[in-house]
Motif scaffolding. Structure first.
Motif, PDB file in Angstrom:
ATOM      1  N   THR A 329    -152.075 -44.370 -58.536  1.00  0.00           N
ATOM      2  CA  THR A 329    -152.067 -45.683 -59.363  1.00  0.00           C
ATOM      3  C   THR A 329    -150.922 -46.278 -59.498  1.00  0.00           C
ATOM      4  OG1 THR A 329    -151.335 -43.964 -61.186  1.00  0.00           O
ATOM      5  CG2 THR A 329    -153.765 -44.303 -61.186  1.00  0.00           C
ATOM      6  N   THR A 330    -149.875 -45.923 -58.956  1.00  0.00           N
ATOM      7  CA  THR A 330    -148.661 -46.984 -58.817  1.00  0.00           C
ATOM      8  C   THR A 330    -148.494 -47.392 -57.280  1.00  0.00           C
ATOM      9  OG1 THR A 330    -147.301 -45.062 -58.715  1.00  0.00           O
ATOM     10  CG2 THR A 330    -147.570 -46.069 -60.861  1.00  0.00           C
ATOM     11  N   GLN A 333    -153.244 -48.814 -55.221  1.00  0.00           N
ATOM     12  CA  GLN A 333    -154.314 -49.259 -56.036  1.00  0.00           C
ATOM     13  C   GLN A 333    -155.575 -49.443 -55.456  1.00  0.00           C
ATOM     14  OE1 GLN A 333    -151.343 -50.319 -56.267  1.00  0.00           O
ATOM     15  NE2 GLN A 333    -150.626 -50.129 -58.264  1.00  0.00           N
ATOM     16  N   THR A 338    -163.404 -49.529 -56.861  1.00  0.00           N
ATOM     17  CA  THR A 338    -163.369 -50.534 -57.884  1.00  0.00           C
ATOM     18  C   THR A 338    -163.697 -50.459 -59.345  1.00  0.00           C
ATOM     19  OG1 THR A 338    -163.652 -52.109 -56.113  1.00  0.00           O
ATOM     20  CG2 THR A 338    -163.745 -53.218 -57.985  1.00  0.00           C
ATOM     21  N   ALA A 346    -158.002 -50.849 -67.504  1.00  0.00           N
ATOM     22  CA  ALA A 346    -158.181 -51.352 -68.899  1.00  0.00           C
ATOM     23  C   ALA A 346    -157.533 -50.365 -69.885  1.00  0.00           C
ATOM     24  CB  ALA A 346    -159.779 -51.481 -69.258  1.00  0.00           C
ATOM     25  N   GLU A 349    -153.944 -50.818 -70.273  1.00  0.00           N
ATOM     26  CA  GLU A 349    -153.641 -52.080 -70.739  1.00  0.00           C
ATOM     27  C   GLU A 349    -152.342 -51.845 -71.967  1.00  0.00           C
ATOM     28  OE1 GLU A 349    -153.316 -55.879 -69.697  1.00  0.00           O
ATOM     29  OE2 GLU A 349    -154.705 -54.401 -68.979  1.00  0.00           O
TER      30      GLU A 349
ATOM     31  N   GLU B  28    -147.234 -50.860 -61.587  1.00  0.00           N
ATOM     32  CA  GLU B  28    -148.178 -50.197 -62.388  1.00  0.00           C
ATOM     33  C   GLU B  28    -149.561 -50.938 -62.337  1.00  0.00           C
ATOM     34  OE1 GLU B  28    -147.857 -47.545 -64.041  1.00  0.00           O
ATOM     35  OE2 GLU B  28    -145.801 -47.112 -63.608  1.00  0.00           O
ATOM     36  N   MET B  29    -150.506 -50.363 -62.741  1.00  0.00           N
ATOM     37  CA  MET B  29    -151.831 -50.889 -62.731  1.00  0.00           C
ATOM     38  C   MET B  29    -152.125 -52.166 -63.564  1.00  0.00           C
ATOM     39  SD  MET B  29    -154.112 -49.386 -60.869  1.00  0.00           S
ATOM     40  CE  MET B  29    -155.711 -49.329 -61.610  1.00  0.00           C
ATOM     41  N   ASP B  30    -151.153 -52.032 -64.628  1.00  0.00           N
ATOM     42  CA  ASP B  30    -151.428 -52.892 -65.642  1.00  0.00           C
ATOM     43  C   ASP B  30    -150.338 -54.266 -65.397  1.00  0.00           C
ATOM     44  OD1 ASP B  30    -149.440 -51.490 -68.379  1.00  0.00           O
ATOM     45  OD2 ASP B  30    -149.164 -51.364 -66.196  1.00  0.00           O
ATOM     46  N   LEU B  32    -150.796 -55.698 -62.320  1.00  0.00           N
ATOM     47  CA  LEU B  32    -151.652 -56.135 -61.203  1.00  0.00           C
ATOM     48  C   LEU B  32    -152.421 -57.262 -61.725  1.00  0.00           C
ATOM     49  CD1 LEU B  32    -152.201 -53.056 -58.877  1.00  0.00           C
ATOM     50  CD2 LEU B  32    -150.434 -54.861 -58.414  1.00  0.00           C
ATOM     51  N   LEU B  34    -156.054 -57.957 -60.660  1.00  0.00           N
ATOM     52  CA  LEU B  34    -157.118 -57.477 -59.459  1.00  0.00           C
ATOM     53  C   LEU B  34    -158.203 -58.464 -59.175  1.00  0.00           C
ATOM     54  CD1 LEU B  34    -157.778 -53.909 -61.049  1.00  0.00           C
ATOM     55  CD2 LEU B  34    -156.221 -54.295 -59.153  1.00  0.00           C
ATOM     56  N   MET B  36    -161.200 -59.997 -57.866  1.00  0.00           N
ATOM     57  CA  MET B  36    -162.567 -59.500 -57.314  1.00  0.00           C
ATOM     58  C   MET B  36    -163.219 -60.191 -56.210  1.00  0.00           C
ATOM     59  SD  MET B  36    -163.026 -56.625 -58.948  1.00  0.00           S
ATOM     60  CE  MET B  36    -161.567 -56.064 -59.264  1.00  0.00           C
ATOM     61  N   ALA B  55    -160.100 -59.882 -62.395  1.00  0.00           N
ATOM     62  CA  ALA B  55    -160.787 -59.067 -63.618  1.00  0.00           C
ATOM     63  C   ALA B  55    -159.714 -59.042 -64.916  1.00  0.00           C
ATOM     64  CB  ALA B  55    -160.882 -57.598 -62.984  1.00  0.00           C
ATOM     65  N   PRO B  57    -158.721 -56.796 -67.334  1.00  0.00           N
ATOM     66  CA  PRO B  57    -159.026 -55.464 -68.063  1.00  0.00           C
ATOM     67  C   PRO B  57    -159.414 -55.335 -69.626  1.00  0.00           C
ATOM     68  CG  PRO B  57    -157.125 -55.362 -66.499  1.00  0.00           C
ATOM     69  CD  PRO B  57    -157.406 -56.803 -66.730  1.00  0.00           C
ATOM     70  N   THR B  58    -158.559 -56.282 -70.321  1.00  0.00           N
ATOM     71  CA  THR B  58    -158.967 -56.346 -71.645  1.00  0.00           C
ATOM     72  C   THR B  58    -160.471 -56.391 -72.094  1.00  0.00           C
ATOM     73  OG1 THR B  58    -158.067 -58.351 -71.680  1.00  0.00           O
ATOM     74  CG2 THR B  58    -156.557 -56.730 -72.494  1.00  0.00           C
ATOM     75  N   ILE B  60    -162.820 -55.182 -70.521  1.00  0.00           N
ATOM     76  CA  ILE B  60    -163.696 -54.093 -69.970  1.00  0.00           C
ATOM     77  C   ILE B  60    -163.811 -53.398 -71.202  1.00  0.00           C
ATOM     78  CG2 ILE B  60    -163.794 -52.261 -68.220  1.00  0.00           C
ATOM     79  CD1 ILE B  60    -163.531 -54.615 -66.817  1.00  0.00           C
ATOM     80  N   ARG B  97    -149.084 -61.398 -63.620  1.00  0.00           N
ATOM     81  CA  ARG B  97    -149.315 -60.380 -62.883  1.00  0.00           C
ATOM     82  C   ARG B  97    -149.434 -60.340 -61.240  1.00  0.00           C
ATOM     83  NH1 ARG B  97    -153.419 -56.685 -66.625  1.00  0.00           N
ATOM     84  NH2 ARG B  97    -152.053 -57.003 -68.178  1.00  0.00           N
ATOM     85  N   HIS B 103    -158.657 -55.045 -53.905  1.00  0.00           N
ATOM     86  CA  HIS B 103    -160.097 -54.721 -54.467  1.00  0.00           C
ATOM     87  C   HIS B 103    -161.029 -56.114 -54.417  1.00  0.00           C
ATOM     88  CE1 HIS B 103    -160.059 -50.777 -56.015  1.00  0.00           C
ATOM     89  NE2 HIS B 103    -158.559 -51.157 -56.465  1.00  0.00           N
ATOM     90  N   ILE B 158    -168.320 -58.019 -64.141  1.00  0.00           N
ATOM     91  CA  ILE B 158    -167.684 -59.137 -63.467  1.00  0.00           C
ATOM     92  C   ILE B 158    -168.638 -59.705 -62.221  1.00  0.00           C
ATOM     93  CG2 ILE B 158    -165.906 -59.272 -61.641  1.00  0.00           C
ATOM     94  CD1 ILE B 158    -164.393 -57.199 -63.356  1.00  0.00           C
ATOM     95  N   ILE B 161    -168.230 -58.790 -58.788  1.00  0.00           N
ATOM     96  CA  ILE B 161    -168.849 -57.248 -58.659  1.00  0.00           C
ATOM     97  C   ILE B 161    -170.190 -57.293 -58.249  1.00  0.00           C
ATOM     98  CG2 ILE B 161    -169.334 -54.927 -59.433  1.00  0.00           C
ATOM     99  CD1 ILE B 161    -166.377 -54.944 -60.388  1.00  0.00           C
TER     100      ILE B 161
END
Lengths: 505, 392
Positions: A329-330, A333, A338, A346, A349, B28-30, B32, B34, B36, B55, B57-58, B60, B97, B103, B158, B161
């Motif tokens: 995850t870091t 990714q 997907t 999410a 977040e 970190e994932m948050d 990025l 992403l 699509m 995308a 994320p909020t 989702i 970000r 992806h 999305i 997708i």
């Protein structure tokens, strides 16, 4: 095999002096002996010294520690025959020895002590010592208190199918449990003693011609070179005679199951029984031993084969899952599918911490909860799990401190670590988890790979009493696979046993 | 003891090395964005315009905040400039970000951009390590990529997708970026992509559909294949899963439409080629087993002669359709999207050496004959149409 360095302790010198004072001869005068013993056992309120006339005429003195002697035996078995008026033809010690031998045959063989040191040893071991007037020898009788707890099922190694008896804190009963299963004179039991103050009795048990004689000698050598004040539990021995005391991996199996020990003995392994500990050490063991239970051999082999794979898989997860999760995850990714990546993103977040901090917080909390659950008395221990589940699971996610996927990872890891049958192996794997997580957070999957390679290098360098730790995988031995990769049916395993037996003979 | 010291020393050096280099590609994932889907267009003044669908994320839905609460699940941003790196830089300046292409499942070329030529961008897809080689390439049919990326799509969270899923199902004409680039860089086949367009524009039912194919000549879009031609192209290229054809078996009257509809069960294509006077001659046979899915005629498919008739009519229809498509592709678009050149290359490598450099000029002159063999294998549960009146 390396020879062990002697373990020294700061009190060693003091004790040696104390031992010197006991290097006394037994006096032919009862009173002298009494004063000598009174000096040695000063301030010991449980020491009993009784003067009596044996067989009505011969003056004698009985010395023992009150609390260690069984009252019943003392009264009926020892005192009564001793006090029967009988014409003893002479008061020579050999004659008395014969009479006693004859009279007290029902209890125990009397042993002859020739100096004060032996006398003291007998007394502290709970034997009754008999001095006779004008004799330079004393007799000691084992009237040890037979008090011990009931045989119960060991709590740590419960089985669904299999014997319920487990070892207890008494050595002779433990040995009896093994003798019950292996009725052969080839089952050898050699007595040893370690610990200067504790004088802990031990027994090395093995089957002649099945166990490697060189390993037996090595174990004996290592145990007798132990130089400690006290040996209170099998853990002491395990650490002190281990080939690699600094390794987190268990090189001996500590078990409370008599059937497991018996089975191991038949495999040519050696057991070390320690008085006062319900844990018996089995050695030498391999890495794969940590994933086997006694029950594996009582249950359908197909099911057990499946279970073993499950254990190996979960052992890997317990070690590396948090690390892999953090790394992916870091750093990577793009490896996540997907839709999963989106839900992970999410979930993260609202989380203020980086993934590694999350992981460490959760893992440490989990370990703390586990420890708390063990330490607390059982009724309170129940509440811990509830608090843990609620506080950590629910509240942390609701509060947005920890992401839900991380909770799942930690839970799976926790369950995985409980799946490993051998507690020592489970601990080792839990220890490795944390450095792997740090490596993952710094270097990604590359770091995890390096870490796992390091673990593997460590594993293949380990040896347990000359046996490479990763056998039969490395060095490879296909016949051994029948009991590691799978649990083969007995007809296959028996063939293997025959082969080993022939090799031994 | 020295061993422990040495290990410790090594560890310290290792940690210092790791922590003092100053570069760390940890994300970190948050942190990025992403991506699509991305689209590439040509602006009025000939600049490159790149549109990203990112995308959110909020938006989702998750257990903590259910239902996305009417939030948008994507943001679409555009920027224009001279080349991709410049444009990406401009896009990054709009975002908090880091843009992350790992992806991206869909790449859309706008029609104008594709007609102008795609060379200046293609390199990015191969050079950029984050770029996936299994993203699907599409070309717009009328309109721009930007419009497509701004089109809502109800079924998936999305839209990107959604497009990706349509392409990865077997019911479309999927072309991945690596196949596309292979075709682009090779002499023996021409690139072709599915074509996407917006339908119901301006209404609340606005969405997109993928019902054509975009044919490229070298690096430029040269034209489109219609829906019917796309069906045959799919058959030809081995993507004939669940294709449906309708054939008129008898003239229409009051009672019956006179059509039979079939669906392909197994389809295939065999190419047979010979070299005559330095020119390949190609015989193509399309063969398939089909099942009847509707029958709006007097015919009873359980009767052998009726079935044979339907099969013959079907084969004829498909043969004529295929011939017209071939003519379109060969004479008008002049692109070898079937990979006939590849076949020549394999079968006659020495002959190919002579013609490979002017293959695209030779290709329109190559005689190709098509025939089709259809076999009805299943007729469903009923023999004659359900609404057929019994005549005793």
């Amino acid at each position: 095999m390396k020879t062990k360095k002697r373990v020294t302790d700061p009190f060693g010198n003091k004790l040696k002096e104390l031992d010197k004072t006991i290097e006394l001869k037994i006096s032919s005068e009862l009173d002298d002996n009494e004063t000598a013993l009174a000096q040695l056992f000063a301030n010991c309120s449980d020491l009993v010294v009784r003067k009596l006339h044996m067989f009505g005429s011969i003056p004698g003195m009985v010395v023992y520690l009150d609390v260690l002697v069984d009252d019943q035996l003392w009264d009926d078995g020892f005192l009564e025959p001793l006090m029967q008026p009988e014409a003893a033809s002479s008061s020579s010690s050999s004659h008395i020895y014969e009479i006693l031998n004859f009279k007290l045959a029902s209890i125990v063989q009397p042993r002859i002590a020739t100096n004060m040191n032996e006398v003291v040893q007998s007394i502290v071991r709970g034997e009754v010592v008999l001095f006779t007037q004008s004799s330079m020898e004393a007799f000691s009788f084992g009237l040890k208190d037979k008090l011990h707890r009931q045989l119960e099922e060991p709590a740590t190694e419960a089985v669904i199918r299999g014997p319920r008896y487990g070892f207890i804190e008494k050595l002779d009963i433990n040995l009896a449990l093994i003798r019950h299963r292996l009725r052969t004179p080839r089952l050898k039991t050699e007595k040893l003693c370690a610990g200067r103050l504790s004088q802990t009795d031990m027994m090395i048990v093995y089957i002649e011609n099945l166990a490697e004689q060189s390993v037996v000698e090595e174990v004996k050598k290592r145990i007798s070179s132990i130089d400690m004040d006290s040996v209170l539990e099998s853990g002491y021995i395990e650490e002190l005679i281990s080939d690699h005391p600094y390794s987190p991996f268990p090189l001996m199996q500590a078990t409370q199951r008599a059937d497991l020990v018996s089975g191991s003995l038949i495999e040519g392994k050696i057991a070390v029984l320690i008085d006062g500990s319900p844990n018996v050490l089995v050695l030498p063991i391999t890495f794969w031993f940590g994933f086997q239970t006694a029950e594996d051999y009582y249950t359908n082999f197909i099911y057990i084969t499946m279970l073993r794979w499950l254990r190996y898989l979960f052992a890997f997860l317990a070690m590396a899952l948090p690390a892999i999760f953090i790394a992916i995850t870091t750093f990577h990714q793009e490896m996540i599918p997907t839709s999963l990546a989106l839900s992970l993103a999410a979930a993260r977040e609202v989380v203020p911490f980086p993934a590694i901090a999350e992981g460490l917080i959760m893992e440490i909390t989990f370990e703390a909860l586990r420890e708390a659950g063990i330490r607390l008395p059982r009724p309170v221990g129940q509440t811990i799990s509830i608090v843990g589940a609620l506080v950590i699971g629910q509240a942390a996610v609701q509060a947005g401190i920890i992401s839900a996927p991380q909770i799942i990872v930690v839970s799976v890891t926790g369950i995985a670590s409980f799946l490993i049958p051998n507690p020592g192996m489970s601990q080792a794997i839990s220890i490795i988890r944390f450095p792997l997580m740090l490596l993952a957070a710094s270097f990604g999957l590359y770091g995890v790979g390096i870490g796992l390679i390091c673990v593997l290098i460590h594993l293949v360098t380990l040896k347990s009493f000359g046996v490479p730790y990763m056998t039969p995988i490395a060095p490879f031995n296909p016949t051994g696979l029948t009991d590691t990769l799978i649990r083969a049916p007995w007809r296959v395993m028996r063939r293997r046993q025959k082969q080993t037996q022939r090799r031994m003979e | 003891m020295t061993r422990i010291l040495r290990t410790f020393r090594f560890l310290v050096i290792f940690v210092i090395l790791g922590l003092t280099t100053g570069c760390w590609d940890r994300n970190e994932m948050d942190d990025l964005a992403l991506v699509m889907a991305s689209g590439i267009d040509l602006t009025e003044d000939g600049q490159l315009e790149i549109t990203l669908q990112i995308a959110l994320p909020t938006g989702i839905p998750s257990a903590v905040q259910s239902g996305g609460s009417g939030k948008k699940s994507v943001i679409v941003i555009s920027a224009s400039g001279k080349n991709t790196s410049e444009v990406t830089g401009k896009l990054q300046q709009q975002l908090s970000r880091a843009i992350f292409f790992g992806h991206r499942g869909v790449i859309i070329f706008g029609e104008q951009f594709a007609r102008h030529g795609i060379n200046q961008v293609v390199d990015t897809f191969t050079r950029f390590p984050e770029s996936r080689s299994n993203s699907y390439v599409l070309t717009t049919y009328g309109g721009t990529a930007k419009e497509i990326l701004n089109t809502p799509y109800q079924l998936e969270l999305i839209p990107g997708i959604g497009i990706n899923k349509i392409q990865s199902s077997k019911l479309s004409f999927p072309v991945k970026i690596d196949e596309f680039l292979n075709a682009l860089s090779s002499q023996d086949r021409s690139p072709v992509t599915a074509a996407i367009r917006v339908i119901n524009k301006g209404t609340d039912k606005e969405t997109f559909t993928i019902d054509r194919a975009a044919v490229y000549h070298r690096n430029q879009l040269s034209g489109y294949l219609s829906s019917d031609e796309l069906k045959l192209l799919r058959w030809w290229t081995g993507r004939g899963h669940h294709l449906r054809f309708t054939v008129q078996v008898e003239p229409e009257n009051e009672q019956y439409g006179g059509t039979v509809g079939v669906e392909l069960l197994q389809s295939g294509m065999k190419m047979h080629l010979v070299i005559k006077n330095d020119l390949p001659e190609i015989k193509v046979s399309l063969h398939a087993t089909v099942r009847a899915i509707d029958n709006d005629s007097k015919l009873d498919l359980s009767k052998v002669n009726h079935m044979k008739r339907v099969e013959t009519l079907l084969s004829k229809k498909i043969q004529s359709e295929a011939e017209s498509m071939l003519t379109h592709v060969q004479k008008v678009l002049k692109s070898d999207i079937f990979g006939i050149g590849e076949e020549v290359h394999i079968e006659y490598p020495y002959a190919w050496k002579k013609m490979k450099d002017e293959w695209l000029d030779i290709f329109p002159e190559v005689p190709v004959t098509v025939d089709a063999h259809i076999k009805i294998e299943r007729t469903g549960k009923t023999h004659s149409p359900a609404h057929k009146e019994k005549t005793d």
